[in-house]
Enzyme design. Sequence first.
Site, PDB file in Angstrom:
ATOM      1  N   ASP A 338      19.127  35.485  77.061  1.00 36.44           N
ATOM      2  CA  ASP A 338      17.990  36.300  77.498  1.00 36.44           C
ATOM      3  C   ASP A 338      17.932  36.239  79.023  1.00 36.44           C
ATOM      4  OD1 ASP A 338      15.461  37.643  77.505  1.00 36.44           O
ATOM      5  OD2 ASP A 338      14.515  35.691  77.751  1.00 36.44           O
ATOM      6  N   ASP A 527      13.485  32.432  75.502  1.00 40.82           N
ATOM      7  CA  ASP A 527      12.290  31.661  75.831  1.00 40.82           C
ATOM      8  C   ASP A 527      11.432  31.372  74.612  1.00 40.82           C
ATOM      9  OD1 ASP A 527      11.059  34.055  75.284  1.00 40.82           O
ATOM     10  OD2 ASP A 527      10.562  34.523  77.361  1.00 40.82           O
ATOM     11  N   ASP A 531      11.629  36.516  72.024  1.00 40.72           N
ATOM     12  CA  ASP A 531      12.996  36.376  71.523  1.00 40.72           C
ATOM     13  C   ASP A 531      13.038  35.767  70.123  1.00 40.72           C
ATOM     14  OD1 ASP A 531      14.391  37.275  73.912  1.00 40.72           O
ATOM     15  OD2 ASP A 531      13.645  35.438  74.821  1.00 40.72           O
TER      16      ASP A 531
END
Length: 653
Positions: A338, A527, A531
Amino acid sequence: MSDACGCGHDEPVGEEAEEHEPERLWQVKELQFAAISGVFLLAALIAGWAGASRPVELVLEVAALLAGAYTFVPSTLKRLVKGKIGVGTLMTIAAVGAVILGEVGEAAMLAFLFSISEGLEEYSLARTRRGLRALLSLVPEEATVLRDGTETVVSPAELRVGDRMLVKPGERVATDGIIREGRTALDVSAITGESVPVEAGPGSEVFAGSINGTGVLEVEVTTTAEDNSLARIVRIVEAEQARKGASQRLADRIAKPLVPGIMIAAALIAVIGSLLGDPVTWIERALVVLVAASPCALAISVPVAVVAAVGAASKLGVLVKGGAALEALGAVRGVALDKTGTLTANRPAVIDVATTNGATRDQVLHLAAALEARSEHPLAKAILAAVDDVTPASDVEAVTGAGLTGRLDGHTLRLGRPGWLDPGALAADVERMQQAGATAVLVEQDGQVVGAIAVRDELRPEAAEVVAQLRRDGYHVAMLTGDNHATATALAKDVGIDDVHAELRPEDKARLIDKLRGQRSTAMVGDGVNDAPALATADLGIAMGAMGTDVAIETADVALMGEDLRHLPQAFTHARRARRIMLQNVGLSLGLIIALMPLALFGVLGLAAVVLVHELAEVVVIANGVRAGRTKPLQDTADHQPALTPTAVGASS
């Protein structure tokens, strides 16, 4: 411990486990009885050498047998009542058979050696469990709390949410909280694995076990002692350690049919051999084959390595949820990262301001801050931090997915993304900002654009180093983000990632991860908030900054407790090494069975020799498994100053 093995014991859990956990080798019950058995066995040997009568020697051998058998026969009988046949069953049958054959001394030797391996196994498991529980010892026994204007010393268990703790220099923080007064440098090395002290001040989060540096802190308690970050980590890992990785399931699959198969083979050897030759000889060989084929080394080899590796990972600042997660961590070949909060520090800052129509930089920032002062916009903190004094606008309204409107000193203001507002003469500046990896917002006054502000969430200083390390280690690296393509591509280029996927919603990330899994075993690093679907979809979910992030801990299989991204390749390396050790142990255990069975069948090795070789092999696989607990700390770099937690600005990723 596998039921198929039957080597282990019913282990206490919770407070009972902690109370009875052996801290020294001599405190292990199995080793205590093994020592008693050994003393009687040695006495029997001395009596035989000294020419003592057979009854005296026999009594000593029986005492040695009973002391050694006490460590595994009772648990074997309990399992038999539940219909579970394991290695303890084989050992019990072999010991009884040896006694029937008049070989009480060899039966005692079997019990003695088996009790030693049982004790060493229990000690190795207890040692690694203690390593994890040692996290709880980081909490001080007392805490100073401010109540009714006076300082009171209380137990951490008496702290309540909302209390104000007083933490003096050199003291450990008793539970999680937020600093309200004071500044310091926190030592969080024992918790997150990061050796560099972290600067903290009003508004900063602190976690239980952190060591206060130089300043006196007033900390508002946010969690109780039984639910703070350390206690939560210990509960999760201990609950998840029951999960079994692929190698553990492999050991179970081999052991479960192997145990009854060995018993059937031994029975056939005894029956057929008795029909063709001397019944006593072939029954004895059948019993020796029974012992030679005992898969205890196979069944204990992987759990010891898993517990050792999981406990060691916690010291690195890596929370691994049991054997399944450890196996996956060592097997993945693709890593999806991410952007926000993972590759970046999740602390957006203003990096550029472009102006037009006679406006100055300060005027543009002043107008933007006036609107953001009443906003929960993700970029608000960055813009507000760029000005010294803010005059809030009135009639502020948010336009979903576009920006803000309001009024200030009789002027109508608008702030928002390009497309909702026409950049006009600033079109080239907006494109330049986006090419630099920044998010551009336009500021308009009375229908006229006066400026563009570039806000960028800077890359972590170690991000490029980590990506390069992952690629050197043979991993395919991809970046997933909800940001626009221009910003995502610019940041990916800076960090060295070629495979970029931008403008993704949470469900899009999950679908993309599912596609990547079809190409190779893939881990998702995020995180843990937006996600979550991708973390759950991946072969392995890894959450960044799990200290204090409930969603990250609950969703992911692995969590990096600190904010140093360099722990990611370190965790992969640790897991790959642990996986190699597991496979070594499985191979050694199976090889031992294959080698010993024919030697026992043809009478090359007797009962005592087989028992000795087998128990020495168990000690070897236990020692090899404990090697998985060795770790190597990160080497600090001069320009790397990690922070404990990112500022929560809610930036989209």
